[in-house]
Design an enzyme around this catalytic site. Structure first.
Site, PDB file in Angstrom:
ATOM      1  N   LYS A 167      31.808  38.800  33.891  1.00 42.16           N
ATOM      2  CA  LYS A 167      33.127  39.240  34.361  1.00 42.16           C
ATOM      3  C   LYS A 167      34.115  39.303  33.202  1.00 42.16           C
ATOM      4  CE  LYS A 167      32.171  37.204  38.880  1.00 42.16           C
ATOM      5  NZ  LYS A 167      32.453  36.063  39.806  1.00 42.16           N
TER       6      LYS A 167
ATOM      7  N   ASP B  32      27.633  34.123  34.788  1.00 42.64           N
ATOM      8  CA  ASP B  32      28.304  35.035  35.722  1.00 42.64           C
ATOM      9  C   ASP B  32      29.765  35.221  35.331  1.00 42.64           C
ATOM     10  OD1 ASP B  32      28.230  36.626  38.242  1.00 42.64           O
ATOM     11  OD2 ASP B  32      29.730  35.152  38.859  1.00 42.64           O
TER      12      ASP B  32
END
Length: 344
Positions: free
Chosen positions: A211, A207
């Site tokens: 980003k 995750d």
């Protein structure tokens, strides 16, 4: 900011979810009424008395029609997507080409194949519509808008570093100073509800990596693909494909390695954080454990998300800090993007 000259005609996709319900509440507080509400199988558009099956092509057509009749045609059609649906993302380019602005909290396409990302930008330009996704990094924190503003105002981004996972910030904070072992910290985080159902989905760093790709692309890097990045996982290799129960049971066997790394860094006066690092000068993106000397801003982040941006003018990093998750902060970030569409 001057008064908006255009009204907004807004469709919210995913309005029954956690962020969606918070978004409707926030819209209601500023008296912005959605024109259409869409969930996984049904939608209600305009003054329709009943729900109808989801038809994304029809949704776009009706938004455009309503915008043409609103405020003398001086209205902006906007679709706000607060789902994690790939099917919805596949519609973005068509909507943008048609002149419908898209606001989204769904990071998938922005961290996916660069060709798809570039196609999205091209569609936005072709249709004269905006694609805004501030909440894909840091929830409601003004991270992406800050980077875009710096680039637009002639700053040369040199480096962007980010603590982008509240879960990993908690875990590393617990391990700091030898307070707890990694396995104990993970168990505590899971008990407190800070992790995904399977904590490995946090600990593997994916995750954070997604980003990082978004930050890199907005900072001007090209050729950045998730599959070619170095991503350091905190999940011991022997425990990556076993059951979650076995992972939780056996993780303590691997505590010593991280404990030693933490101690070595702290003995030299620094702190260890899990972070993304976008090195624009050397065209390199890394995700993993980052050793930070005492003066580094990350050492004062606490449980927050934090992004430190270094430019040719901000040689001491510009720092954005705050809560990086939560329905209300994400929803208000989405709403801020929606409102930006009134100025296009």
């Amino acid at each position: 900011m001057p008064p908006a000259s255009k009204e907004l005609v807004v469709a919210v996709i995913g309005y029954t979810g956690g962020v969606g319900t918070c978004l409707l509440k926030a819209m209601n507080q500023i008296h912005l009424k959605p024109f259409a509400l869409v969930r996984s199988t049904t939608m209600r558009v305009g003054n329709d008395s009943d729900d109808s099956p989801v038809d994304f092509a029809s949704l776009g057509e009706r938004l455009l029609e309503e915008a043409s009749k609103t405020n003398g045609g001086n209205a902006v059609p906007v679709i706000a997507d607060v789902t994690a649906s790939l099917a919805v993302q596949k519609r973005y380019t068509d909507w943008l080409r048609a002149g419908i602005s898209v606001v989204t909290a769904n990071k998938g396409i922005f961290a996916g194949k660069e060709a798809n990302y570039q196609a999205l930008l091209a569609a936005s330009k072709e249709g004269g519509a905006r694609i805004l996704h501030e909440t894909t990094v840091g929830a409601g924190l003004p991270v992406l808008g800050t980077i875009q503003g710096l680039v637009a105002s002639s700053h040369q981004i040199q480096k962007v570093e980010g603590i982008l996972s509240g879960t990993l910030a908690f875990v590393l904070g617990q391990v700091a100073g030898g307070k707890k072992t990694l396995s104990q910290a993970v168990k505590d985080a899971k008990f407190l509800g800070y992790t995904e159902p399977d904590p490995r989905d946090d600990l593997n760093g994916m995750d954070v990596a997604r980003k990082a790709v978004i930050l890199a692309r907005l900072s001007g890097l090209t050729g950045i693909e998730l599959g070619s990045m170095h991503i350091e996982s905190l999940v011991p290799e022997p425990l990556r494909i076993c059951s979650m129960d076995e992972f939780m049971k056996e993780m303590h066997l691997y505590d010593d390695e991280l404990a030693k790394r933490v101690k070595d860094v702290e003995d030299s006066g620094g702190r260890l954080h899990y972070a993304a690092k976008v090195d624009v000068i050397n065209k390199k993106v890394t995700v993993g454990l980052l050793s930070c000397e005492d003066s580094h801003p990350f050492n004062r982040a606490g449980p927050d998300n934090m992004v430190a941006i270094t430019t040719n003018h901000y040689t001491r990093p510009l720092v954005v800090q705050g809560a990086g998750a939560g329905g209300d902060v994400t929803a208000t970030g989405v709403l801020a993007d929606i409102l930006q569409c009134a100025y296009q």
